[in-house]
Design an enzyme around this catalytic site. Structure first.
Site, short mmCIF file in Angstrom:
data_model
loop_
_atom_site.label_atom_id
_atom_site.label_comp_id
_atom_site.label_asym_id
_atom_site.label_seq_id
_atom_site.Cartn_x
_atom_site.Cartn_y
_atom_site.Cartn_z
N HIS A 94 0.93 -1.30 0.05
CA HIS A 94 -0.01 -0.05 0.13
C HIS A 94 0.92 1.31 -0.05
O HIS A 94 1.83 1.30 0.69
CB HIS A 94 -0.90 0.00 1.30
CG HIS A 94 -1.84 1.17 1.44
ND1 HIS A 94 -2.92 1.28 0.57
CD2 HIS A 94 -1.58 2.50 1.82
CE1 HIS A 94 -3.44 2.49 0.83
NE2 HIS A 94 -2.64 3.16 1.66
N ASP A 173 -15.59 1.30 6.20
CA ASP A 173 -14.65 2.31 5.69
C ASP A 173 -15.31 3.24 4.58
O ASP A 173 -15.04 4.65 4.84
CB ASP A 173 -13.84 1.75 5.42
CG ASP A 173 -12.52 2.91 4.69
OD1 ASP A 173 -12.09 3.39 5.61
OD2 ASP A 173 -11.98 2.83 3.66
N ARG A 180 -16.33 11.56 6.58
CA ARG A 180 -15.07 12.36 6.98
C ARG A 180 -14.83 13.25 6.06
O ARG A 180 -14.32 14.43 6.38
CB ARG A 180 -14.09 11.37 7.11
CG ARG A 180 -13.99 10.42 8.43
CD ARG A 180 -12.89 9.32 8.24
NE ARG A 180 -11.65 10.04 8.36
CZ ARG A 180 -10.66 9.50 7.79
NH1 ARG A 180 -10.92 8.06 7.25
NH2 ARG A 180 -9.53 9.85 7.71
N SER A 195 -8.51 3.17 8.63
CA SER A 195 -9.37 3.35 7.11
C SER A 195 -8.48 2.55 6.43
O SER A 195 -8.84 1.42 5.54
CB SER A 195 -9.55 4.66 6.83
OG SER A 195 -9.83 4.69 5.31
N LYS A 199 -9.04 -2.10 5.17
CA LYS A 199 -9.14 -2.55 3.85
C LYS A 199 -8.09 -3.94 3.61
O LYS A 199 -8.33 -4.48 2.84
CB LYS A 199 -9.24 -1.38 2.84
CG LYS A 199 -10.28 -0.47 3.02
CD LYS A 199 -10.21 0.61 2.03
CE LYS A 199 -9.30 1.81 2.49
NZ LYS A 199 -9.75 3.12 2.09
#
Ligand code: URA
Length: 448
Positions: A94, A173, A180, A195, A199
């Protein structure tokens, strides 16, 4: 002798009490967070109460354990993939997002070619940052919207798959992020960590490498913020039983030499052929070797060497071609990038003075690419995969007055004319070379 008293039932939870507790800086239990998050996902806790709660988190923060609990209840809000029947070790990567960040397109085939399957769910670009899905869709016909069953089948057959985030995973999320976004509660390190990690944990990989970027072209502007986020995400991953490592890396100037979807895909292909720019090659090798070392495949120095050799040999390119073909694209475009769509015109940016390039503001370059059409201002906007820009010089390079330092690839002459001055505004020049800046700033998790 006194009669034992029956345990008194706990009072029913109420969102207003949890808001009061969080606003007072108290730590909430996993049960309370579960009740709140699942209630919000199911629609029984309204937006206004969740918004107040999120704002309280922004102000008062959360402990590491509390953030891990929040992450876990977000994971439990949807389907959780178990990939252990496919392989005992499955890797995921990520990035918190940057400008010119095509790292996944190189790292995933490289790691898969070294025998570690890669299963990744990615996002789209928004604002000045790009997204892996948009880059992949530069291959005509390639599909990123895969069902969970297709995702698993491609992973099993090819050892590599990159798809859009499934709405079945961590649905809390999706709903929380949308709230948000409109309540000024995105910028909270515990909320960002929960968040991202919800995932990642739901997607089933056993080993995670996180690239937490910091600088003008990143979500985290300072090194201190990026390091807090990296440490917290690693702790969450480890508490959930996943091997997690994170590198904090500089994102002050764009990564590599290209920004824009097709241009970045071409650069990723060149890098997999052993002809990549030094910063991209270094980043890929550092992230991939950290992952491989954490997975116990080889000690870090040996892992680095194996990555370096494989990149130089060009052998990992086949894995990118496998991915493209498995997801419906034309694998011939990997060997012949001329088959990808290209912008009709290219216009140079000329150096206005002699000297050295002192800075190239990544956010400004990202905005220029977005305005050319490579990215989107609002979710859902269409993009033009062909357009973007190519940097011919990077920070620290000497330049002569009037020499081309970048090339804009545009769909229309008017776009190039309008945006060349904006691109120039991203540059700062100096008479002496700026001191070299490291790309890899710090490492979290056990990689040695
Ligand atoms: N990316 C995410 O997935 N979540 C955040 O909260 C911020 C960036």
């Amino acid at each position: 002798m006194t009669e034992p008293t029956a345990a008194s039932p706990s009072p029913p939870l109420r969102a207003v009490d949890l808001i009061v507790q969080k606003a007072a800086g108290e730590r909430l239990s996993r049960e309370a967070l579960r009740w709140l998050v699942h209630g919000y996902t199911a629609g029984t806790v309204p937006d206004y109460q969740m918004a107040a709660f999120l704002m309280a988190v922004c102000w008062r923060g959360m402990t590491e354990e509390e953030t891990a609990d929040l992450t876990q209840v977000m994971v439990e809000s949807g389907r959780q993939l178990d990939l252990s029947d496919i392989a005992p070790v499955v890797a995921d990567k990520h990035s918190t997002g940057g400008v010119g960040d095509k790292t996944t397109l190189v790292l995933a085939p490289l790691v898969a070619a070294l025998g570690v399957p890669v299963a990744k769910m990615s996002g789209r670009g928004l604002g000045f940052t790009g997204g892996t899905l948009d880059k992949l869709e530069s291959f005509p016909g390639l599909r990123v919207e895969l069902s969970v069953e297709e995702f698993r089948a491609i992973l099993r057959r090819w050892g590599i798959v990159i798809a859009g985030q499934s709405p079945e995973l961590a649905p809390a999320d999706g709903k929380l992020y949308a709230l948000r976004d409109v309540t000024a509660t995105v910028e909270s390190i515990p909320l960002i960590a929960a968040s991202v990690m919800s995932k990642k944990l739901a997607a089933g990989a056993t080993h995670l490498v996180l690239d937490v970027k910091c600088g003008s072209g990143a979500f985290m502007k300072t090194r201190a913020e990026a390091e807090r986020l990296a440490a917290l995400m690693v702790a969450i991953g480890q508490r959930a039983g996943r091997t997690t490592v994170a590198l904090v890396t500089a994102m002050d100037q764009p990564l590599g030499m290209t920004v824009g979807n097709v241009l970045e895909v071409e650069e990723a292909i060149a890098t997999l052929r052993g002809e990549g720019p030094p910063d991209l090659v270094e980043l890929v090798i550092e992230l991939a070797s950290a992952l491989l070392a954490a997975a116990g495949l080889a000690p870090r120095p040996e892992a680095r060497e194996r990555c370096r050799r494989l990149l130089a040999s060009g052998a990992a390119l086949t894995k990118l071609a496998d991915l493209v073909a498995a997801q419906g694209g034309d694998r011939r475009a990997v060997d012949e990038p001329g088959r990808l769509p290209h912008a009709p015109l290219e216009r140079p940016l000329l150096a206005p003075q002699a000297g050295f390039i002192q800075a190239i503001a990544a956010d400004q370059v990202g905005r220029v690419a977005m305005q050319l059409g490579a990215g989107r201002q609002r979710k859902g906007d269409p993009i033009d995969h062909r357009v973007g820009l190519r940097l011919l010089r990077k920070v620290g390079d000497a330049v002569r007055a009037g020499e081309p330092i970048a090339l804009l690839s545009a769909a229309r002459e008017s776009d190039a004319t309008a945006l060349l001055p904006s691109l120039l505004a991203a540059y700062r020049f100096s008479e002496t070379p700026p001191p070299p800046q490291p790309l890899i700033l710090s490492t979290y998790g056990s990689v040695d």
